[in-house]
Scaffold this active site. Structure first.
Site, PDB file in Angstrom:
ATOM      1  N   LYS A 202       0.850  -1.186   0.000  1.00  0.00           N
ATOM      2  CA  LYS A 202       0.000   0.000   0.000  1.00  0.00           C
ATOM      3  C   LYS A 202       0.887   1.237   0.000  1.00  0.00           C
ATOM      4  CE  LYS A 202      -3.252   2.734   2.690  1.00  0.00           C
ATOM      5  NZ  LYS A 202      -3.769   3.054   4.031  1.00  0.00           N
ATOM      6  N   VAL A 203       0.751   2.078  -1.017  1.00  0.00           N
ATOM      7  CA  VAL A 203       1.520   3.315  -1.107  1.00  0.00           C
ATOM      8  C   VAL A 203       0.597   4.457  -1.538  1.00  0.00           C
ATOM      9  CG1 VAL A 203       3.795   2.306  -1.558  1.00  0.00           C
ATOM     10  CG2 VAL A 203       2.213   2.686  -3.460  1.00  0.00           C
TER      11      VAL A 203
END
Length: 302
Positions: A202-203
């Site tokens: 997750k970014v």
């Protein structure tokens, strides 16, 4: 099991059947089930920002059951939250949606760029979760300790057949505020999450800014003018797309911006969105309509 999901699972060559089954639980759930795309509801903002900043704008959201129902009724792939939130609805909603236990968190009073471990793999098993989730801060002076904690948690999760989702958020150290969202920094952060064994990365969506002086030459001549092209670069950094990568919705913003982000993620080859404040801070019916349209975008209907 669809061919799309089978291809994704085949890229996780060292994982046991239990971990692959839990990845499949999430990938096959909800309205995007079987497509290889995901929309996840994360509600850890109460820990990170406090209850009033998170929920006062939409008071029903103080109730943990509200978020379970929102994720289920919207047809999402999974719901992620800290220990207390999941415990508060674990029995009422058992088996209705895959859950991700967020096992570390920070708070808005802290000055150090660090996270405390607030739950464990045993809690995730007890609550029937499909995965654990945890945050690392590349660039922070505490990064080495965070990675060592992450390594232990991820290894423990894999040993008992759970998946691991890593929030990789650059901050601290020599990074400027613009640098936290820079393309080179975001791709580096995503790659680091893959290197420590994340199944799902997750970014945040990156800008076209290049932060690191030593990286500028590598980016010269590239076309980073659109969000879709920047997403494609982050996906490439995730082992040429061999790891699932989802993008944060970020701070609350207008619906048109949320939809534009989803189209860019889709067109850039990302696996989906993990969208919290932009959904649960809206009234329920408005949130359901927003999530419906995001899902339709990933289905190629918008």
């Amino acid at each position: 099991m669809t061919r799309a999901v089978r291809r994704i699972l085949d890229a996780y060559e060292s994982d046991n059947p239990g971990t692959k089954a839990n990845l499949a639980r999430m990938l096959m759930a909800g309205r995007l089930g079987g497509t290889g795309k995901m929309v996840i509801l994360p509600v850890d903002q109460g820990f990170e920002h406090g209850p009033a900043r998170s929920f006062a704008i939409n008071p029903p959201a103080y109730d943990p059951h509200y978020h379970f129902r929102l994720a289920i009724d919207a047809g999402l792939n999974a719901y992620a939250a800290p220990l207390g939130m999941l415990e508060a609805g674990a029995d009422s909603f058992a088996g209705q949606i895959p859950t991700i236990l967020k096992v570390n968190s920070s708070n808005s009073w802290a000055t150090a760029k660090d996270q405390a471990v607030t739950a464990g793999v045993d809690d995730a098993l007890r609550l029937g979760c499909a995965a654990i989730g945890l945050t690392i801060y590349p660039g922070s002076e505490h990064f080495d300790g965070m990675v060592e904690e992450a390594r232990e948690l991820i290894a423990e999760a894999k040993a008992v057949g759970l998946a691991a989702v890593v929030w990789s958020y650059p901050r601290g150290g020599k990074l400027s505020k613009d640098g936290e969202l820079a393309l080179d920094v975001g791709a580096y952060a995503a790659h680091l999450a893959c290197l420590i064994g994340a199944h799902i990365v997750k970014v945040k969506l990156p800008t076209d800014h290049i932060e690191q002086a030593d990286a500028k030459k590598a980016y010269e001549g590239g076309d980073w003018s659109t969000q879709a092209k920047r997403v494609a670069h982050v996906v490439k950094a995730c082992f040429e797309g061999r790891r699932l990568v989802v993008f944060s919705g970020g701070a609350a913003k207008g619906a048109d911006a949320v939809f534009a982000d989803a189209r860019a993620i889709r067109d850039g080859g990302g696996n989906g969105s993990i969208i919290g404040r932009n959904s649960f801070q809206r009234p329920r019916e408005e949130a359901l309509a927003l999530l419906d349209r995001i899902i339709r975008i990933y289905l190629g209907r918008e």
